[in-house]
Design an enzyme around this catalytic site. Structure first.
Site, PDB file in Angstrom:
ATOM      1  N   GLY A   1      40.280  44.529  31.422  1.00  0.00           N
ATOM      2  CA  GLY A   1      39.167  44.755  30.221  1.00  0.00           C
ATOM      3  C   GLY A   1      37.983  45.605  31.010  1.00  0.00           C
TER       4      GLY A   1
ATOM      5  N   THR B   1      29.371  48.010  32.643  1.00  0.00           N
ATOM      6  CA  THR B   1      29.008  48.760  34.051  1.00  0.00           C
ATOM      7  C   THR B   1      30.528  48.692  34.708  1.00  0.00           C
ATOM      8  OG1 THR B   1      26.728  47.563  34.078  1.00  0.00           O
ATOM      9  CG2 THR B   1      27.741  48.273  36.207  1.00  0.00           C
TER      10      THR B   1
ATOM     11  N   VAL C   1      37.785  46.056  35.089  1.00  0.00           N
ATOM     12  CA  VAL C   1      38.298  45.289  35.772  1.00  0.00           C
ATOM     13  C   VAL C   1      39.917  45.411  35.616  1.00  0.00           C
ATOM     14  CG1 VAL C   1      38.758  42.724  36.217  1.00  0.00           C
ATOM     15  CG2 VAL C   1      36.625  43.626  35.590  1.00  0.00           C
TER      16      VAL C   1
ATOM     17  N   LYS D   1      37.280  44.662  40.650  1.00  0.00           N
ATOM     18  CA  LYS D   1      36.140  45.245  39.852  1.00  0.00           C
ATOM     19  C   LYS D   1      35.681  46.755  40.703  1.00  0.00           C
ATOM     20  CE  LYS D   1      34.074  41.206  38.117  1.00  0.00           C
ATOM     21  NZ  LYS D   1      32.772  40.367  38.132  1.00  0.00           N
TER      22      LYS D   1
ATOM     23  N   ASP E   1      23.034  37.330  31.503  1.00  0.00           N
ATOM     24  CA  ASP E   1      23.891  37.571  30.321  1.00  0.00           C
ATOM     25  C   ASP E   1      24.780  36.280  30.397  1.00  0.00           C
ATOM     26  OD1 ASP E   1      25.308  38.941  28.281  1.00  0.00           O
ATOM     27  OD2 ASP E   1      26.280  40.099  29.472  1.00  0.00           O
TER      28      ASP E   1
END
Length: 451
Positions: A97, A101, A104, A118, A230
């Site tokens: 996904g 930013t 992954v 990442k 977040d």
């Protein structure tokens, strides 16, 4: 982690197929040895042009933030064993996904096992918005890379079972405007709230308790009080049945500055909370309270009350009311959760009722054949009715409350609290000798000639 986040925040102006192609290309470049990567910043001969002044200022600010974080207190975890050499040998790279930013991916390590990779998402919203402002691709990717470096720095200093582990990193800052960094992290599966709602209450309570313990740690971390800016279920994953936060690049150790109490209103879509401005010009406890209310609205309200034992519901209602109004801080919330856990594990929550076990006869040294039978909710098995109980007495009460139930056994299996699982059955099947087992059969069933 952006594993689940990307599903909800895929690029607004590029098709999913185009984003996937770009993400795969970025990962392909990342796993190449450094000597085979393209240099030259903007892809033109000679030195890259100077970066725009606004972008240079943003880069300076992120560098300052990163240095401040790196210099903060807290013991730095021992460096992970994985580095650029390991990254160049990974196989089976597949994109899981992407988010604003980062992209992954899952990758298999040469020595066995798998990790989450990442890296900066070159087609993500953060880079695209930067390009709209400055038109400098390498500089914009460098700006995004600082967020990933911040996450790596945090993971090196924050050690808790509720935070994913950093297994290593590959960092390449060869002097051009771009930084190439890949973090190699513990691999988890996305948190699926719909599936969680279908699990037994005990498992949902475990999720909420794990979250409270994590928030307690963040409120008292070596770096000070940390807020997850977040805070959403998509930022969490499950690893071996345990909840872990996986996306830390939007975490902050800064508490809101203020001059007076009016500067310290904590705003949410449906509620606002007035806080105090401290003598040192910071809004008191704002990070802790923001985390706690987000836990209430995203987790507690959905996972705590449904199908909870009746005697525990008043305690759970107190938790929901006190966290929903922010009357509790994280210390009081953890204390309240641990009280519920104690009542549940000890059986003290069970109200004194007429004894139900007298309605059953017990056959020691036998067990029944486990097969498909009647279903109940929420069961630990999709084949039949398998529930967590404190004792044979509680199992007898449950069996008496279910019309289909004629017998039950207390299995050797245990939940995370140490409670046994009881299997309830609608008919008597063949009995199998088992020195450690006991079958409990309704007297009405045995007198009916079915024993």
């Amino acid at each position: 982690m952006a594993v689940a986040a990307g599903r909800a925040r895929r690029g607004a102006r590029l098709s999913a197929a185009a984003l996937l192609a770009l993400a795969l290309l970025a990962l392909a470049l990342l796993v190449l040895p450094a000597g085979r990567r393209g240099g030259g910043g903007e892809g033109r001969p000679g030195s890259p042009p100077p970066l725009p002044s606004g972008l240079r200022e943003e880069l300076r600010q992120r560098r300052r933030d990163l240095r401040r974080l790196a210099a903060a207190g807290g013991e730095v975890a021992a460096a992970g064993g994985l580095g650029c050499g390991d990254l160049s040998l990974v196989t089976g790279v597949s994109v899981l996904g992407w988010g604003f930013t980062k992209v992954v991916a899952r990758a298999a390590l040469a020595g066995g096992g798998a990790v989450a990779l990442k890296s900066v998402h070159g087609a993500g919203r953060e880079v695209r918005q930067c390009l709209q402002r400055y038109g400098a691709p390498a500089g914009c990717r460098r700006l995004a890379a600082y967020k990933l470096l911040k996450e790596v720095t945090l993971l090196q200093r924050l050690q808790h079972p509720g935070i994913v582990q950093l297994h290593g990193q590959c960092y390449d800052d060869s002097g051009d405007p771009e930084i190439r960094v890949t973090a190699m992290m513990e691999l988890g599966s996305p948190l699926e709230m719909i599936q969680l709602l279908q699990t037994p209450w005990e498992e949902r309570f475990k999720i909420c308790l794990s979250l409270v313990k994590l928030l307690f740690y963040l409120a008292h971390s070596p770096l000070g009080s940390i807020v997850l800016l977040d805070f959403q279920p998509r930022q969490f994953v499950m690893v071996d049945g345990n909840l872990k936060v996986t996306d830390m690049d939007d975490a902050s150790t800064e508490e809101l500055s203020c001059k007076e109490d009016n500067d310290c209103t904590l705003e949410f879509p449906t509620k606002s909370f007035p806080l105090k401005c401290s003598a040192i010009g910071k809004c008191e406890g704002i990070n802790e309270k923001k985390n706690l209310f987000n836990a209430y609205r995203y987790f507690f309200t959905y996972l705590l009350p449904h199908s909870a034992p009746a005697a525990l519901r008043p305690f759970l209602s107190d938790i929901l009311n006190a966290t929903g109004d922010l009357r509790y801080g994280i210390n009081e919330t953890l204390e309240a959760f641990e009280k519920v856990l104690h009542l549940y594990k000890s059986g003290l929550y069970l109200q004194k009722r007429p004894l139900h076990l007298k309605d059953f006869i017990s056959l020691k040294g036998f067990r029944t054949v486990e097969g498909e039978d009647y279903k109940c909710w929420p069961s630990y098995s999709h084949l039949g009715c398998l529930l967590s109980v404190h004792s044979a007495e509680e199992a007898a009460r449950i069996c008496n409350s279910q019309l289909q139930c004629q017998s039950f056994i207390i299995t050797q299996r245990r939940t995370w609290t140490g409670r046994p699982l009881a299997l309830f059955q609608s008919s008597l099947t063949d009995l199998i000798p088992d020195a450690n087992a006991v079958v409990y059969i309704k007297r009405s069933a045995s007198s009916g000639g079915r024993l």
